[in-house]
Scaffold this motif. Structure first.
Motif, PDB file in Angstrom:
ATOM      1  N   ILE A 195       0.844  -1.190   0.000  1.00  0.00           N
ATOM      2  CA  ILE A 195       0.000   0.000   0.000  1.00  0.00           C
ATOM      3  C   ILE A 195       0.883   1.245   0.000  1.00  0.00           C
ATOM      4  O   ILE A 195       2.024   1.223   0.462  1.00  0.00           O
ATOM      5  CB  ILE A 195      -0.967   0.050   1.209  1.00  0.00           C
TER       6      ILE A 195
ATOM      7  N   SER B 289      -8.663  -2.866  10.209  1.00  0.00           N
ATOM      8  CA  SER B 289      -9.335  -3.508   9.074  1.00  0.00           C
ATOM      9  C   SER B 289      -8.412  -4.473   8.333  1.00  0.00           C
ATOM     10  O   SER B 289      -8.855  -5.213   7.472  1.00  0.00           O
ATOM     11  CB  SER B 289      -9.826  -2.447   8.092  1.00  0.00           C
ATOM     12  N   CYS B 290      -7.127  -4.455   8.670  1.00  0.00           N
ATOM     13  CA  CYS B 290      -6.165  -5.274   7.930  1.00  0.00           C
ATOM     14  C   CYS B 290      -6.127  -6.689   8.483  1.00  0.00           C
ATOM     15  O   CYS B 290      -5.765  -6.891   9.639  1.00  0.00           O
ATOM     16  CB  CYS B 290      -4.770  -4.658   7.991  1.00  0.00           C
ATOM     17  N   PRO B 291      -6.489  -7.684   7.671  1.00  0.00           N
ATOM     18  CA  PRO B 291      -6.537  -9.063   8.171  1.00  0.00           C
ATOM     19  C   PRO B 291      -5.157  -9.622   8.487  1.00  0.00           C
ATOM     20  O   PRO B 291      -5.044 -10.617   9.206  1.00  0.00           O
ATOM     21  CB  PRO B 291      -7.214  -9.841   7.037  1.00  0.00           C
ATOM     22  N   THR B 292      -4.102  -9.029   7.958  1.00  0.00           N
ATOM     23  CA  THR B 292      -2.762  -9.576   8.190  1.00  0.00           C
ATOM     24  C   THR B 292      -1.897  -8.624   9.023  1.00  0.00           C
ATOM     25  O   THR B 292      -0.680  -8.794   9.096  1.00  0.00           O
ATOM     26  CB  THR B 292      -2.061  -9.915   6.852  1.00  0.00           C
TER      27      THR B 292
ATOM     28  N   VAL C 248      -0.774  -5.468   8.947  1.00  0.00           N
ATOM     29  CA  VAL C 248       0.367  -4.824   8.282  1.00  0.00           C
ATOM     30  C   VAL C 248       0.639  -3.419   8.811  1.00  0.00           C
ATOM     31  O   VAL C 248       1.777  -2.967   8.879  1.00  0.00           O
ATOM     32  CB  VAL C 248       0.090  -4.744   6.750  1.00  0.00           C
ATOM     33  N   ILE C 249      -0.447  -2.718   9.214  1.00  0.00           N
ATOM     34  CA  ILE C 249      -0.365  -1.258   9.377  1.00  0.00           C
ATOM     35  C   ILE C 249      -0.165  -0.831  10.828  1.00  0.00           C
ATOM     36  O   ILE C 249      -0.734  -1.400  11.757  1.00  0.00           O
ATOM     37  CB  ILE C 249      -1.654  -0.596   8.808  1.00  0.00           C
TER      38      ILE C 249
ATOM     39  N   CYS D  19       1.477  -8.068   3.596  1.00  0.00           N
ATOM     40  CA  CYS D  19       0.403  -7.470   2.787  1.00  0.00           C
ATOM     41  C   CYS D  19       0.055  -8.357   1.593  1.00  0.00           C
ATOM     42  O   CYS D  19       0.926  -8.781   0.838  1.00  0.00           O
ATOM     43  CB  CYS D  19       0.794  -6.076   2.306  1.00  0.00           C
ATOM     44  N   THR D  20      -1.247  -8.637   1.457  1.00  0.00           N
ATOM     45  CA  THR D  20      -1.731  -9.448   0.341  1.00  0.00           C
ATOM     46  C   THR D  20      -2.425  -8.589  -0.720  1.00  0.00           C
ATOM     47  O   THR D  20      -2.935  -9.113  -1.705  1.00  0.00           O
ATOM     48  CB  THR D  20      -2.749 -10.498   0.843  1.00  0.00           C
ATOM     49  N   GLY D  21      -2.502  -7.298  -0.468  1.00  0.00           N
ATOM     50  CA  GLY D  21      -3.170  -6.422  -1.434  1.00  0.00           C
ATOM     51  C   GLY D  21      -4.676  -6.605  -1.469  1.00  0.00           C
ATOM     52  O   GLY D  21      -5.319  -6.389  -2.496  1.00  0.00           O
TER      53      GLY D  21
ATOM     54  N   THR E 177      -7.056  -4.866  -0.276  1.00  0.00           N
ATOM     55  CA  THR E 177      -7.727  -3.548  -0.405  1.00  0.00           C
ATOM     56  C   THR E 177      -8.612  -3.144   0.782  1.00  0.00           C
ATOM     57  O   THR E 177      -9.207  -2.067   0.766  1.00  0.00           O
ATOM     58  CB  THR E 177      -8.571  -3.382  -1.713  1.00  0.00           C
ATOM     59  N   ASN E 178      -8.719  -3.997   1.806  1.00  0.00           N
ATOM     60  CA  ASN E 178      -9.583  -3.657   2.952  1.00  0.00           C
ATOM     61  C   ASN E 178      -9.282  -2.274   3.524  1.00  0.00           C
ATOM     62  O   ASN E 178     -10.188  -1.494   3.805  1.00  0.00           O
ATOM     63  CB  ASN E 178      -9.391  -4.676   4.078  1.00  0.00           C
ATOM     64  N   CYS E 179      -8.006  -1.990   3.727  1.00  0.00           N
ATOM     65  CA  CYS E 179      -7.632  -0.732   4.371  1.00  0.00           C
ATOM     66  C   CYS E 179      -8.053   0.459   3.515  1.00  0.00           C
ATOM     67  O   CYS E 179      -8.572   1.457   4.021  1.00  0.00           O
ATOM     68  CB  CYS E 179      -6.120  -0.698   4.622  1.00  0.00           C
TER      69      CYS E 179
ATOM     70  N   VAL F 277      -3.549   0.776  -3.462  1.00  0.00           N
ATOM     71  CA  VAL F 277      -3.138  -0.614  -3.245  1.00  0.00           C
ATOM     72  C   VAL F 277      -2.627  -1.246  -4.541  1.00  0.00           C
ATOM     73  O   VAL F 277      -3.208  -1.057  -5.611  1.00  0.00           O
ATOM     74  CB  VAL F 277      -4.322  -1.462  -2.700  1.00  0.00           C
TER      75      VAL F 277
END
Ligand SMILES: Cc1ncc(C[n+]2csc(CCOP(=O)(O)OP(=O)(O)O)c2C)c(N)n1
Ligand code: SF4
Ligand code: SF4
Ligand code: SF4
Ligand SMILES: [Mg+2]
Lengths: 75, 270
Positions: A8, A24-27, A29-30, A52-54, A56-58, A69
């Motif tokens: 991102i 909101s990030c499932p992994t 990252v932020i 990050c899997t890209g 787009t949730n964030c 993203v």
């Protein structure tokens, strides 16, 4: 199966530091930066970019629309 | 893989829609107004109707919506957006017309315009941001303020005996024959935003097909007025607003689908 690698880009100067992207990030990252931008807000950044899997949730949840993203398939 | 190899134009999967202007949104950090603006603009971009859409901005925090949405817009007097939208749509029936209104605008000073516009079944879209408060003017109690909810004019919480009941205006307009599609959504999580976007798309498709009025309530936060952080405000909203303002479709294609409304009308659903 090919793995998705994402990244991102946060428009640092426009981020208002609301932190909604963080949760909101499932992994996970932020994180929020220790420094502040010109408006005095702690801005979001990728602390764990490898996760990050890209997805787009964030970017979808960001009220100010300041996240871009990118995503690519990794063989 | 290096980040530099990921961040390339050909790998782009999401960027801010160009239908949002480059102006910085005037909203507080974390406010659902911004998210909702973006969702509407994404739908208008995807439908390719930027040049044919006219929005009506309200009085409230979103009074400056015309600075952020890159479409033709008019700003109406407090609560009168549905009346202005009616005039524009009747003059230009081929245009897409929507109003964007807060709860103070739509469900307090503009209740009459809202009800009659919905009852007439004007072929427009109404987007209703319900944050249970007058955000812009300093967090005063609105008709939508929950029982027991604190605001600057109900500092000990809304007391029904003194201040009356909260108004579920969306349930009300769902029962009017002029409405085609009535739904209640939210924009606090990625899944909720995606659902809201589907609803906004359906609303504009309804207008294209001349099916009648579509009404979308977005239950939203006013973290400044509620005096919470954005994250805490969204949690509070889930725990307190959603039980009273449950999310979901109430009416689709002119037929009531909400169990609560059907049971009010005496229709057995189980
Ligand atoms: C005729 C008139 N009466 C009162 C006001 C003061 N006023 C400005 S915004 C507002 C309420 C806005 O609340 P809401 O519609 O819920 O919008 P929000 O800011 O919460 O998004 C009021 C009462 C006004 N501008 N004009
Ligand atoms: S794109 Fe998905 S995985 Fe990457 S930071 Fe955003 S929410 Fe996390
Ligand atoms: S959601 Fe957007 S504005 Fe809020 S902290 Fe994240 S990047 Fe910044
Ligand atoms: S006062 Fe409330 S509704 Fe207005 S911008 Fe701030 S958070 Fe949003
Ligand atoms: Mg309000």
């Amino acid at each position: 199966m090919a793995k998705m690698k994402g990244a991102i880009v946060v428009d640092m100067e426009r981020c208002k530091g609301c932190e909604l992207c963080v949760g909101s990030c499932p992994t996970d990252v932020i994180r929020m930066a220790g420094e502040v931008n010109g408006k005095g807000y702690h801005f979001a950044y990728m602390e764990y970019p490898d996760n990050c899997t890209g997805c787009t949730n964030c970017a979808v949840v960001c009220p100010d629309g300041v996240i871009t993203v990118y995503r690519v398939k990794e063989d | 893989m290096d980040i530099k190899d990921i961040i390339k134009p050909e790998n782009l999967v999401y960027k801010r829609t160009p239908l949002l202007t480059s102006n910085t949104l005037s909203y507080c950090p974390g406010c659902g107004h911004g998210t909702t603006h973006r969702v509407i603009m994404e739908v208008i971009e995807e439908m390719g109707i930027q040049a044919d859409t006219i929005g009506i901005a309200p009085v409230g925090c979103s009074v400056l919506a015309y600075d952020f949405m890159d479409i033709d817009m008019v700003q109406a007097a407090h609560g009168r957006a549905p009346a202005v939208a009616t005039g524009i749509k009747r003059t230009w029936p081929e245009k897409f017309v929507f109003s964007y209104q807060g709860d103070g605008d739509l469900a307090a000073i503009g209740t009459s315009e809202t009800i009659h516009c919905c009852n007439r079944g004007e072929s427009i879209v109404i987007i209703f941001i319900n944050n249970g408060i007058y955000g812009m003017t300093g967090g005063q109690m609105a008709p939508t303020t929950l029982v027991g909810m604190k605001s600057s004019t109900s500092p000990y919480g809304r007391d029904v005996a003194f201040m009356g009941n909260p108004l579920k205006i969306t349930e009300l307009v769902a029962q009017l024959p002029g409405t085609c599609f009535v739904t209640r959504q939210a924009v606090h999580t990625p899944a909720a935003v995606r659902k809201t976007k589907k609803a906004v798309r359906m609303a504009f498709e309804n207008q294209k097909a001349n099916k009648g009025l579509s009404f979308i309530e977005v239950v939203s936060n006013c973290n400044s007025g509620w005096k919470m952080t954005p994250v805490a405000a969204n949690k509070w909203m889930e725990e307190n607003m959603f039980p009273f303002y449950p999310l979901g479709d109430m009416k689709v294609d002119g037929r009531i689908v909400s169990k609560e409304l059907l049971s009010l009308a005496g229709v057995k659903t189980e």
